[in-house]
Motif scaffolding. Structure first.
Motif, PDB file in Angstrom:
ATOM      1  N   ASN A  94       0.823  -1.210   0.000  1.00  0.00           N
ATOM      2  CA  ASN A  94       0.000   0.000   0.000  1.00  0.00           C
ATOM      3  C   ASN A  94       0.860   1.264   0.000  1.00  0.00           C
ATOM      4  O   ASN A  94       0.622   2.200   0.764  1.00  0.00           O
ATOM      5  N   PHE A  95       1.884   1.247  -0.834  1.00  0.00           N
ATOM      6  CA  PHE A  95       2.792   2.373  -1.082  1.00  0.00           C
ATOM      7  C   PHE A  95       3.828   2.603   0.017  1.00  0.00           C
ATOM      8  O   PHE A  95       4.656   3.504  -0.103  1.00  0.00           O
ATOM      9  N   GLY A 139       3.492  -1.864  -8.908  1.00  0.00           N
ATOM     10  CA  GLY A 139       3.456  -0.641  -9.691  1.00  0.00           C
ATOM     11  C   GLY A 139       4.845  -0.069  -9.895  1.00  0.00           C
ATOM     12  O   GLY A 139       5.815  -0.499  -9.264  1.00  0.00           O
ATOM     13  N   GLN A 140       4.929   0.905 -10.779  1.00  0.00           N
ATOM     14  CA  GLN A 140       6.192   1.578 -11.043  1.00  0.00           C
ATOM     15  C   GLN A 140       5.995   3.057 -10.742  1.00  0.00           C
ATOM     16  O   GLN A 140       5.113   3.711 -11.305  1.00  0.00           O
ATOM     17  N   TYR A 141       6.817   3.591  -9.843  1.00  0.00           N
ATOM     18  CA  TYR A 141       6.602   4.938  -9.319  1.00  0.00           C
ATOM     19  C   TYR A 141       7.844   5.788  -9.477  1.00  0.00           C
ATOM     20  O   TYR A 141       8.965   5.313  -9.316  1.00  0.00           O
ATOM     21  N   ALA A 177       3.963  -6.002 -14.862  1.00  0.00           N
ATOM     22  CA  ALA A 177       4.169  -5.864 -16.300  1.00  0.00           C
ATOM     23  C   ALA A 177       4.259  -7.249 -16.952  1.00  0.00           C
ATOM     24  O   ALA A 177       4.327  -8.274 -16.266  1.00  0.00           O
ATOM     25  N   PRO A 178       4.264  -7.311 -18.274  1.00  0.00           N
ATOM     26  CA  PRO A 178       4.458  -8.606 -18.951  1.00  0.00           C
ATOM     27  C   PRO A 178       5.749  -9.287 -18.519  1.00  0.00           C
ATOM     28  O   PRO A 178       6.720  -8.631 -18.117  1.00  0.00           O
ATOM     29  N   ALA A 179       5.770 -10.607 -18.613  1.00  0.00           N
ATOM     30  CA  ALA A 179       6.865 -11.407 -18.063  1.00  0.00           C
ATOM     31  C   ALA A 179       8.226 -10.998 -18.603  1.00  0.00           C
ATOM     32  O   ALA A 179       9.200 -10.918 -17.850  1.00  0.00           O
ATOM     33  N   GLU A 180       8.315 -10.711 -19.905  1.00  0.00           N
ATOM     34  CA  GLU A 180       9.622 -10.366 -20.464  1.00  0.00           C
ATOM     35  C   GLU A 180      10.126  -9.029 -19.923  1.00  0.00           C
ATOM     36  O   GLU A 180      11.333  -8.838 -19.734  1.00  0.00           O
TER      37      GLU A 180
END
Length: 213
Positions: A94-95, A139-141, A177-180
């Motif tokens: 939660n961040f 997530g990407q922050y 994100a996608p596996a690759e």
């Protein structure tokens, strides 16, 4: 170089745990490990907080029952003070910090054991210490003001308050994100861990914690 690992990686298949194991494999001798998921750290209930304030602020030795309640927290302090380098491995919840990791920080940030007040200013005692934070998040922050990442600045602030000379951060973000893409990000994180560990090995520890008073 004495390394102490503090880990909270309860999820089966944790990517944070995989990155941590990559770091541990490069350490010789093997580090002391505190696993907060296996044994949850104690919280400041009424007995502990009253005993801590009376002892660390008032110089009053606690009764046996209170001393026993504080003992697990004091052991964390002893482990921290005995190390030159700390690796903290935790996911983002939660961040921010998972509750168990915040409880560990609450246990070790003790007046006249890891910090004090001198001439009206805070003074951290662990001035020869450095830390590595290994963390992952779905997530990407972005870093900086307004970021959803509350974990990284909190960890830097808390270690810095105790006098740490620096905190390196390896953040494997965007694991949804996608596996690759995730594989590429994890490879980058492992390479950054390699860089930090190599730098640690090339440095001589400069200072130990000041003695408890």
């Amino acid at each position: 170089m004495a390394v102490h690992v503090v880990r909270y990686t309860p999820r089966t298949g944790s990517r944070t745990a995989r990155l941590l194991e990559h770091a541990i494999a490069q350490l010789d001798p093997a580090p002391v490990v505190t696993d907060l998921a296996t044994t949850l750290p104690p919280l400041f209930d009424t007995t502990r907080v009253d005993g801590y304030v009376a002892r660390n602020y008032g110089g009053i030795e606690p009764a046996a029952e209170t001393a026993a309640a504080l003992a697990p927290m004091d052991r964390y302090v002893e482990q921290l003070r005995a190390a030159d380098r700390i690796i903290l491995a935790t996911p983002m919840y939660n961040f921010g910090l998972p509750a168990a990791v915040k409880a560990w920080f609450d246990a070790v940030i003790q007046r006249d054991r890891t910090w004090t007040v001198r001439d009206g200013a805070y003074e951290g005692w662990l001035t020869g210490h450095r830390a590595l934070l290994i963390t992952t998040s779905s997530g990407q922050y972005e870093d900086g003001p307004g970021s959803y990442d509350l974990l990284t600045p909190t960890v830097r602030q808390l270690f810095g308050f105790m006098g740490f000379a620096g905190v390196d951060v390896v953040a494997g973000q965007g694991t949804a994100a996608p596996a690759e893409v995730v594989d590429r990000r994890m490879a980058q994180a492992r390479a950054e861990i390699d860089r930090v560990i190599a730098a640690w090995k090339s440095e001589a520890p400069t200072s130990r914690a000041q003695p408890a008073r």
